[in-house]
Design a protein around this motif. Structure first.
Motif, PDB file in Angstrom:
ATOM      1  N   UNK A  95     -25.872  40.181  48.589  1.00 33.48           N
ATOM      2  CA  UNK A  95     -26.808  40.699  49.591  1.00 33.48           C
ATOM      3  C   UNK A  95     -27.796  41.702  49.011  1.00 33.48           C
ATOM      4  N   UNK A  96     -27.542  42.185  47.803  1.00 34.58           N
ATOM      5  CA  UNK A  96     -28.378  43.237  47.240  1.00 34.58           C
ATOM      6  C   UNK A  96     -29.694  42.686  46.704  1.00 34.58           C
ATOM      7  N   UNK A  97     -30.776  43.446  46.852  1.00 38.61           N
ATOM      8  CA  UNK A  97     -32.044  43.048  46.225  1.00 38.61           C
ATOM      9  C   UNK A  97     -31.989  43.326  44.723  1.00 38.61           C
ATOM     10  N   UNK A  98     -32.920  42.730  43.996  1.00 37.65           N
ATOM     11  CA  UNK A  98     -33.022  43.012  42.566  1.00 37.65           C
ATOM     12  C   UNK A  98     -32.049  42.244  41.711  1.00 37.65           C
ATOM     13  N   UNK A  99     -31.424  41.186  42.251  1.00 37.29           N
ATOM     14  CA  UNK A  99     -30.490  40.374  41.481  1.00 37.29           C
ATOM     15  C   UNK A  99     -31.157  39.075  41.050  1.00 37.29           C
ATOM     16  N   UNK A 100     -31.021  38.739  39.789  1.00 38.43           N
ATOM     17  CA  UNK A 100     -31.499  37.465  39.267  1.00 38.43           C
ATOM     18  C   UNK A 100     -30.468  36.911  38.304  1.00 38.43           C
ATOM     19  N   UNK A 101     -30.510  35.611  38.118  1.00 37.79           N
ATOM     20  CA  UNK A 101     -29.615  34.957  37.165  1.00 37.79           C
ATOM     21  C   UNK A 101     -30.384  34.680  35.879  1.00 37.79           C
ATOM     22  N   UNK A 102     -29.840  35.107  34.762  1.00 36.38           N
ATOM     23  CA  UNK A 102     -30.437  34.745  33.477  1.00 36.38           C
ATOM     24  C   UNK A 102     -30.326  33.232  33.336  1.00 36.38           C
ATOM     25  N   UNK A 103     -31.406  32.562  32.985  1.00 33.64           N
ATOM     26  CA  UNK A 103     -31.480  31.109  33.038  1.00 33.64           C
ATOM     27  C   UNK A 103     -30.783  30.366  31.934  1.00 33.64           C
ATOM     28  N   UNK A 104     -29.871  31.003  31.253  1.00 31.05           N
ATOM     29  CA  UNK A 104     -29.096  30.344  30.194  1.00 31.05           C
ATOM     30  C   UNK A 104     -27.816  31.146  29.975  1.00 31.05           C
ATOM     31  N   UNK A 105     -26.818  30.522  29.410  1.00 29.56           N
ATOM     32  CA  UNK A 105     -25.590  31.231  29.078  1.00 29.56           C
ATOM     33  C   UNK A 105     -25.855  32.228  27.958  1.00 29.56           C
ATOM     34  N   UNK A 106     -25.119  33.325  27.968  1.00 30.84           N
ATOM     35  CA  UNK A 106     -25.266  34.345  26.927  1.00 30.84           C
ATOM     36  C   UNK A 106     -23.939  34.479  26.188  1.00 30.84           C
ATOM     37  N   UNK A 107     -23.991  35.064  25.012  1.00 32.22           N
ATOM     38  CA  UNK A 107     -22.792  35.326  24.230  1.00 32.22           C
ATOM     39  C   UNK A 107     -22.417  36.791  24.362  1.00 32.22           C
TER      40      UNK A 107
END
Length: 332
Positions: free
Chosen positions: A255-267
């Motif tokens: 529900x929080x604003x300012x959240x995005x998903x990084x568009x690739x997996x990270x290590x």
């Protein structure tokens, strides 16, 4: 050399109790807050209402991962389905709300498990996301990892002291009284676990419950969303999470604003692939630094959190191992 060994031992001792420098993750302990303030130039002191039970204990926020065996039980996996592992292709264009709903659905279908016993210990091993370069020079890869033990009822904490070559010098066990606010801001893993178990499954309901319980006193000048984030991130960083409340916690996070998903997996520094959910609405005055919460792309367990500035990881830690054991010094 003796002086170096002593200095390294002190550093390791501090690291055994130091969380990632994030406003909410620093709330669990005044001593750890002071250490982080010295090393990360933090300007905010977080007060916690002693009457509330969810303020976290942990040797690093981010060490935080709840192993799948703890959430679903080591032996009883009947009726469970294995979710598909997320790929780079899945993450492209996915919103944070979509990802966290998928995570909530994955965890809420798991069967209930027995709560840990009071005398059991939680063993944690985690990797620093941005290890100190000087420590790495002296200690090699060992400087990237830390370990600690805490009793489930919060009555003791333990860590190992080793020399620069990795030889065990001493296992330190310290008594504590973390329950019922006996030591100020800290709370036991048992209190954290039981609090999470009470959260409603829907996001808005869980968010209302957190506001009513008021885990962390609202920061003057912070927005409502920033204060909500402080409440939620404390619980995301719990050592062991009750499966009954995790779905609501994830949905409240969404529900929080300012959240995005990084568009690739990270290590991660622990060598694991992870989904990164970025929170950009920081409250520390540095708008160029983001927090990225790390989740397992298959089980959706929380793996850790890290700070990112200009595309470079500048701090945080991620889980290597989390297990229940019978005594300090024991590993799984």
């Amino acid at each position: 050399m003796a002086e170096l060994i002593d200095e390294v031992a002190r550093v390791r001792e501090l690291r055994a109790e130091a969380p990632a420098p994030d406003r909410a993750s620093l709330a669990p302990g005044r001593a750890r807050l002071l250490h982080a303030a010295a090393t990360d130039r933090r300007r905010h002191r977080v007060r916690v209402r002693p009457r509330f039970v969810i303020v976290g204990v942990a040797a690093a926020v981010t060490a935080v991962a709840v192993a799948a065996s703890l959430l679903v039980g080591r032996d009883d996996t009947r009726g469970m389905t294995t979710p598909a592992t997320l790929t780079d292709g899945d993450l492209k264009g996915m919103s944070a709300a979509e990802l966290l709903e998928r995570a909530a659905e994955a965890v809420e279908g798991r069967p209930p498990v027995a709560e840990p016993r009071a005398k059991q210990w939680i063993y944690q091993k985690w990797a620093e996301e941005a290890p100190d370069e000087e420590a790495v020079e002296h200690l090699g890869d060992r400087a990237r990892f830390s370990e600690s033990w805490i009793r489930y009822d919060g009555s003791a904490h333990a860590f190992e002291q080793r020399d620069p070559f990795g030889k065990l010098l001493k296992l330190h066990v310290r008594e504590m009284q973390l329950e019922n606010g006996a030591e100020g801001d800290d709370r036991s893993p048992r209190e954290m676990y039981r609090c999470i178990a009470t959260l409603p499954a829907d996001g808005r309901g869980a968010l209302r419950a957190l506001r009513e319980k008021d885990a962390i006193a609202d920061e003057k000048g912070a927005t409502r969303a920033q204060n909500d984030y402080s409440e939620i991130s404390v619980l995301l960083g719990a050592d062991i999470k009750s499966p009954e409340g995790v779905a609501g916690l994830y949905r409240a996070f969404a529900t929080l604003p300012g959240l995005t998903v990084v568009g690739h997996l990270v290590d991660t520094a622990a060598g694991r692939r992870a989904v990164a959910v970025r929170y950009s609405d920081n409250d520390d005055g540095d708008r160029d630094t983001w927090r990225e919460w790390l989740f397992d792309p298959e089980t959706f367990e929380t793996l850790g959190v890290r700070r990112v500035r200009d595309g470079k990881v500048t701090g945080g830690s991620s889980a290597v191992t989390l297990a229940l054991v019978d005594k300090p010094g024991e590993r799984r």
